[in-house]
Design an enzyme around this catalytic site. Sequence first.
Site, PDB file in Angstrom:
ATOM      1  N   HIS A 193      -7.409  -6.058   0.177  1.00 21.08           N
ATOM      2  CA  HIS A 193      -6.162  -5.297   0.290  1.00 21.08           C
ATOM      3  C   HIS A 193      -5.056  -6.044   1.036  1.00 21.08           C
ATOM      4  O   HIS A 193      -3.942  -5.547   1.118  1.00 21.08           O
ATOM      5  CB  HIS A 193      -6.470  -3.981   1.013  1.00 21.08           C
ATOM      6  CG  HIS A 193      -5.463  -2.894   0.808  1.00 21.08           C
ATOM      7  ND1 HIS A 193      -5.003  -2.522  -0.437  1.00 21.08           N
ATOM      8  CD2 HIS A 193      -4.819  -2.071   1.698  1.00 21.08           C
ATOM      9  CE1 HIS A 193      -4.144  -1.523  -0.307  1.00 21.08           C
ATOM     10  NE2 HIS A 193      -4.004  -1.242   0.968  1.00 21.08           N
ATOM     11  N   ASP A 217      -9.755  -5.631  -4.026  1.00 21.72           N
ATOM     12  CA  ASP A 217      -8.861  -4.646  -3.417  1.00 21.72           C
ATOM     13  C   ASP A 217      -9.372  -3.220  -3.586  1.00 21.72           C
ATOM     14  O   ASP A 217      -9.912  -2.850  -4.633  1.00 21.72           O
ATOM     15  CB  ASP A 217      -7.493  -4.765  -4.090  1.00 21.72           C
ATOM     16  CG  ASP A 217      -6.331  -4.332  -3.229  1.00 21.72           C
ATOM     17  OD1 ASP A 217      -6.500  -3.415  -2.404  1.00 21.72           O
ATOM     18  OD2 ASP A 217      -5.250  -4.914  -3.393  1.00 21.72           O
ATOM     19  N   SER A 262       0.845  -1.200   0.000  1.00 19.64           N
ATOM     20  CA  SER A 262       0.000   0.000   0.000  1.00 19.64           C
ATOM     21  C   SER A 262       0.882   1.253   0.000  1.00 19.64           C
ATOM     22  O   SER A 262       1.667   1.447  -0.923  1.00 19.64           O
ATOM     23  CB  SER A 262      -0.971  -0.059   1.185  1.00 19.64           C
ATOM     24  OG  SER A 262      -2.034   0.846   1.028  1.00 19.64           O
TER      25      SER A 262
END
Length: 299
Positions: free
Chosen positions: A277, A250, A110
């Site tokens: 995610h 996601d 991320s």
Amino acid sequence: MDDLAVSEGFSVYGPYKTWYRVTGDLDSARLPLVVAHGGPGCTHDYVDSFKDIAGFGRAVIHYDQIGNGRSTHLPDKGGDFWTVEFFLGELDALLAHLGIQQRYALLGQSWGGMLAAEHAVRRPSGLKALVLANSLASMKLWVEGAGQLRAELPAAVRQALDRHEADGTTDHPDYLSATRAFYDRHVCRVVPWPAEVARTFAAIDADPTVYHTMNGPNEFHVVGTMRDWTIIDRLPLIEAPTLAFRGFFDEATPACVQPFLDHIPTVEGHVFPLSSHMPHVEERQDCMAVTEAFLARHD
């Protein structure tokens, strides 16, 4: 895993300290893997599962970025302090402290992938492999994608989000509950959240300085200093072979990841079909296998 060496310590970055943990043997012939967590403002806890890769004979280094977890906290610092350049310097200091700056792999999840991409476009000679996990090439694309996912939420959830954002009451329990509905779809689909994921979110609640300053109150209402960030035009500079992956559900939508696949010279992509995610949590075994197979090709 129980017989692997584990050591912890602190590297120094100016007047600050960065906590780190090494699982496995740094002297192994295999590339050591450094794991950069997300946020900005999370902790290493929720990406702890990447230590599984040490079982393949590869050292895995986790660390808490400054402002978070077990590293130095600076709750009085503002947006002019918390910058990409600051965290790049911290990463360089950690690599030098561990003595691996001439040969390493870097995985960023991320925000950690944003940081890892920023590191990679500077072409450090020691970076031999790059993994961009559930990351994004542009905050504009991220926000657009989040808006699309948000539009698919139940009407009552959307209305609660809209109302409290308009009123500036994003700390209201109803807003937080609506936020969790988004997270359970697109952040982590394992319910209840595993302990390591819950620890990270509890840590953000305890000290939200970095997250609120750079990002905003949550994953889809991005009003912080990173809101205009992009690396798309610099991606061709990345020399390291790269793996970019995401989960099918996601919050990092296909559009967020596509620039990596379009513009990094040596890149491969992967989608984990049952994940959002956090495929390292949601499809842990498969995520470790895919990541290790990529790294092994570049040892």
